[in-house]
Design a protein around this motif. Structure first.
Motif, short mmCIF file in Angstrom:
data_model
loop_
_atom_site.label_atom_id
_atom_site.label_comp_id
_atom_site.label_asym_id
_atom_site.label_seq_id
_atom_site.Cartn_x
_atom_site.Cartn_y
_atom_site.Cartn_z
N ALA A 1 0.84 -1.20 0.00
CA ALA A 1 0.00 0.00 0.00
C ALA A 1 0.87 1.25 0.00
CB ALA A 1 -0.92 0.00 1.22
N GLY A 2 1.96 1.23 0.81
CA GLY A 2 2.87 2.37 0.86
C GLY A 2 3.50 2.64 -0.50
N LEU A 3 3.83 1.57 -1.22
CA LEU A 3 4.47 1.74 -2.53
C LEU A 3 3.50 2.35 -3.55
CD1 LEU A 3 6.66 -1.46 -2.94
CD2 LEU A 3 7.42 0.88 -2.60
N VAL A 4 2.24 1.85 -3.54
CA VAL A 4 1.24 2.41 -4.45
C VAL A 4 1.07 3.90 -4.16
CG1 VAL A 4 -1.21 2.37 -5.04
CG2 VAL A 4 0.02 0.22 -4.73
N TRP A 5 0.97 4.21 -2.88
CA TRP A 5 0.81 5.59 -2.43
C TRP A 5 2.02 6.43 -2.86
CZ3 TRP A 5 -0.08 6.64 3.50
CH2 TRP A 5 -0.34 8.01 3.69
N MET A 6 3.22 5.87 -2.70
CA MET A 6 4.42 6.61 -3.05
C MET A 6 4.48 6.88 -4.55
SD MET A 6 8.26 5.80 -1.78
CE MET A 6 7.72 5.20 -0.20
N GLY A 7 4.02 5.88 -5.34
CA GLY A 7 3.97 6.09 -6.78
C GLY A 7 3.08 7.27 -7.13
N GLY A 8 1.90 7.32 -6.49
CA GLY A 8 1.00 8.44 -6.70
C GLY A 8 1.62 9.76 -6.30
N LEU A 9 2.34 9.74 -5.19
CA LEU A 9 2.98 10.96 -4.68
C LEU A 9 4.05 11.46 -5.64
CD1 LEU A 9 2.93 12.82 -2.21
CD2 LEU A 9 4.75 11.43 -1.23
N ILE A 10 4.83 10.51 -6.18
CA ILE A 10 5.89 10.89 -7.13
C ILE A 10 5.27 11.59 -8.34
CG2 ILE A 10 7.56 9.94 -8.78
CD1 ILE A 10 8.26 7.84 -6.67
N ILE A 11 4.15 11.03 -8.83
CA ILE A 11 3.48 11.65 -9.99
C ILE A 11 2.98 13.06 -9.64
CG2 ILE A 11 1.48 11.46 -11.52
CD1 ILE A 11 1.88 8.38 -11.29
N GLN A 12 2.41 13.19 -8.43
CA GLN A 12 1.90 14.51 -8.02
C GLN A 12 3.01 15.54 -7.90
OE1 GLN A 12 -0.55 14.59 -4.56
NE2 GLN A 12 -2.22 13.49 -5.56
N VAL A 13 4.13 15.13 -7.29
CA VAL A 13 5.24 16.07 -7.15
C VAL A 13 5.79 16.43 -8.53
CG1 VAL A 13 7.58 16.37 -6.25
CG2 VAL A 13 5.85 15.28 -4.84
N LEU A 14 5.82 15.44 -9.42
CA LEU A 14 6.31 15.65 -10.78
C LEU A 14 5.49 16.74 -11.49
CD1 LEU A 14 8.50 14.32 -12.55
CD2 LEU A 14 6.72 12.89 -13.52
N TYR A 15 4.16 16.68 -11.34
CA TYR A 15 3.31 17.61 -12.07
C TYR A 15 3.06 18.91 -11.32
CZ TYR A 15 2.46 14.27 -15.74
OH TYR A 15 2.64 13.42 -16.80
N ARG A 16 2.95 18.83 -9.99
CA ARG A 16 2.56 20.03 -9.24
C ARG A 16 3.71 20.68 -8.50
NH1 ARG A 16 -2.83 17.51 -6.59
NH2 ARG A 16 -3.86 16.93 -8.53
N GLY A 17 4.83 19.99 -8.38
CA GLY A 17 5.95 20.56 -7.65
C GLY A 17 5.76 20.48 -6.15
N ILE A 18 6.62 21.20 -5.40
CA ILE A 18 6.54 21.19 -3.95
C ILE A 18 5.58 22.29 -3.51
CG2 ILE A 18 7.89 21.24 -1.83
CD1 ILE A 18 8.90 19.14 -3.64
N THR A 19 4.32 21.93 -3.30
CA THR A 19 3.35 22.91 -2.82
C THR A 19 2.97 22.56 -1.38
OG1 THR A 19 1.51 21.56 -3.54
CG2 THR A 19 2.39 23.12 -5.14
N GLU A 20 2.16 23.40 -0.80
CA GLU A 20 1.65 23.14 0.55
C GLU A 20 1.01 21.75 0.62
OE1 GLU A 20 0.25 24.81 4.43
OE2 GLU A 20 1.88 25.16 3.07
N ALA A 21 0.21 21.43 -0.42
CA ALA A 21 -0.53 20.17 -0.43
C ALA A 21 0.41 18.97 -0.55
CB ALA A 21 -1.55 20.16 -1.56
N THR A 22 1.33 19.02 -1.53
CA THR A 22 2.21 17.86 -1.70
C THR A 22 3.14 17.71 -0.50
OG1 THR A 22 3.66 19.25 -3.04
CG2 THR A 22 2.22 17.75 -4.22
N MET A 23 3.54 18.83 0.09
CA MET A 23 4.44 18.75 1.24
C MET A 23 3.76 18.04 2.41
SD MET A 23 7.14 21.55 1.87
CE MET A 23 6.34 22.78 2.82
N SER A 24 2.47 18.40 2.62
CA SER A 24 1.72 17.74 3.69
C SER A 24 1.60 16.25 3.42
CB SER A 24 0.36 18.42 3.81
OG SER A 24 -0.59 17.52 4.30
N LYS A 25 1.43 15.88 2.14
CA LYS A 25 1.34 14.45 1.80
C LYS A 25 2.66 13.74 2.04
CE LYS A 25 -2.44 15.01 -1.36
NZ LYS A 25 -2.86 15.25 -2.73
N ILE A 26 3.76 14.45 1.75
CA ILE A 26 5.09 13.86 1.99
C ILE A 26 5.27 13.57 3.48
CG2 ILE A 26 7.57 14.35 1.94
CD1 ILE A 26 7.10 15.80 -0.71
N SER A 27 4.82 14.52 4.33
CA SER A 27 4.94 14.31 5.78
C SER A 27 4.13 13.10 6.23
CB SER A 27 4.43 15.52 6.55
OG SER A 27 5.12 16.66 6.16
N VAL A 28 2.90 13.01 5.73
CA VAL A 28 2.00 11.94 6.17
C VAL A 28 2.53 10.57 5.74
CG1 VAL A 28 -0.30 10.99 5.85
CG2 VAL A 28 -0.03 13.41 6.30
#
Lengths: 199, 125
Positions: free
Chosen positions: A147-174
């Motif tokens: 589950a963590g890997l699937v989630w991390m894959g999604g996170l990588i795609i989000q960071v790739l497209y949206r960059g380091i924003t407030e939202a992606t940063m909070s997801k990285i912490s979680v």
């Protein structure tokens, strides 16, 4: 990098977001799930029904490699989180997330190969109470890693497209909480299943 | 402008501190993994001592990772994270120790072939 963004980061650090605390509470309930399975394993570990015991089944160097790989992935995740929070560097965050993902996938692959080997040798979960408890405990951890890997894959795609924003940063912490937690659970599996099994 | 640099400096300072924390945690965790591993593989201790040493290093490593990776000690002011964490540890101990205690006693009382004539505490109706 403008002052506004940086000031925003500082703000982010000072007030712990509610989502992070909420996720922490979930992690703690997950710890209780693992505690129940650990207790089950501890109770059943000697019930081998004439089959092999923990000391006869596992290859210790293999398990040590697994442990060090997962530990390294926990560290590289820390680096990704560090570059997100303090340096706002998208490239490095992506690079370390990718390294973490690959280490996690390698760990999962090793676990699956261990399971396949056990089952093909006739030591599947039907063999004895001990093996049922073993597959439940280690398998539940493996499912969490998946589950963590699937989630991390999604996170990588989000960071790739949206960059380091407030939202992606909070997801990285979680996800960081989740990933470090899985490493801590593995330490206990390593200790109580593999090491104590081999004593 | 000067303010800009000050904020950036603070960010880098915090970044360096965080990096140090992760590196310390990583190195300590590797050491705390290798010590119990070699105790077990090389049979450096007798069984009972080895179990204590192995469980001990797992508990120390738990502490190391909670402090250096999860940074639990410096989150939220009223320390709610910490309170939830301590409560969870309490429940975990009750759950695991309780199960082992109950099941050990159960096994102990049922080790004889027939419980009807061997257990002093058991009086069949």
């Amino acid at each position: 990098m403008s002052t506004e963004i940086l000031a925003h980061h500082k703000e982010h650090h000072r007030s712990t977001p509610k989502s992070l605390f909420g996720f922490w509470v979930y992690i703690m309930s997950d710890a209780l799930l693992f505690a129940s399975i650990f207790a089950t394993y501890a109770v059943l570990r000697n019930n081998t029904y004439g089959g092999p015991s923990a000391g006869e089944l596992f290859s210790m160097p293999f398990v040590l490699t697994e442990t060090l790989i997962l530990l390294a992935s926990s560290f590289t995740y820390g680096l990704a989180s560090l570059y997100a929070h303090h340096h706002n560097s998208k490239r490095k965050v992506l690079a370390w997330l990718l390294v973490t993902f690959l280490l996690g996938a390698l760990f999962l692959g090793m676990e699956i190969s261990e399971f396949t080997k056990l089952v093909s040798e006739g030591n599947g979960w039907q063999r004895s109470g001990f093996l049922s408890a073993f597959f439940t405990l280690v398998g539940t951890h493996g499912l969490h890693v998946t589950a963590g890997l699937v989630w991390m894959g999604g996170l990588i795609i989000q960071v790739l497209y949206r960059g380091i924003t407030e939202a992606t940063m909070s997801k990285i912490s979680v996800l960081g909480l989740f990933w470090h937690f899985l490493d801590i659970v593995w330490i206990f599996i390593f200790t109580f299943v593999y090491l104590i099994g081999a004593i | 402008m000067i303010n800009d640099f000050k904020v950036i400096d603070e960010q880098y300072e915090a970044g360096r501190k965080a990096l140090r924390s992760y590196v310390i945690g990583f190195v300590l965790s590797i050491i705390l993994t290798l010590i119990p591993y070699f105790i077990v593989v090389k049979h450096l201790m007798v069984n009972q001592t080895a179990v204590f040493a192995v469980v001990g290093s797992a508990l120390v490593q738990l502490l190391v990772q909670v402090v250096f990776f999860l940074h639990l000690h410096k989150k939220s002011k009223p320390h709610w994270n910490l309170i939830v964490f301590i409560f969870t540890i309490l429940i975990v101990i009750i759950l695991v120790a309780g199960s082992l205690w109950v099941m050990y006693n159960l096994n102990y009382n049922m080790t004889e072939v027939s419980p009807f004539n061997s257990n002093e505490g058991y009086i069949p109706e």
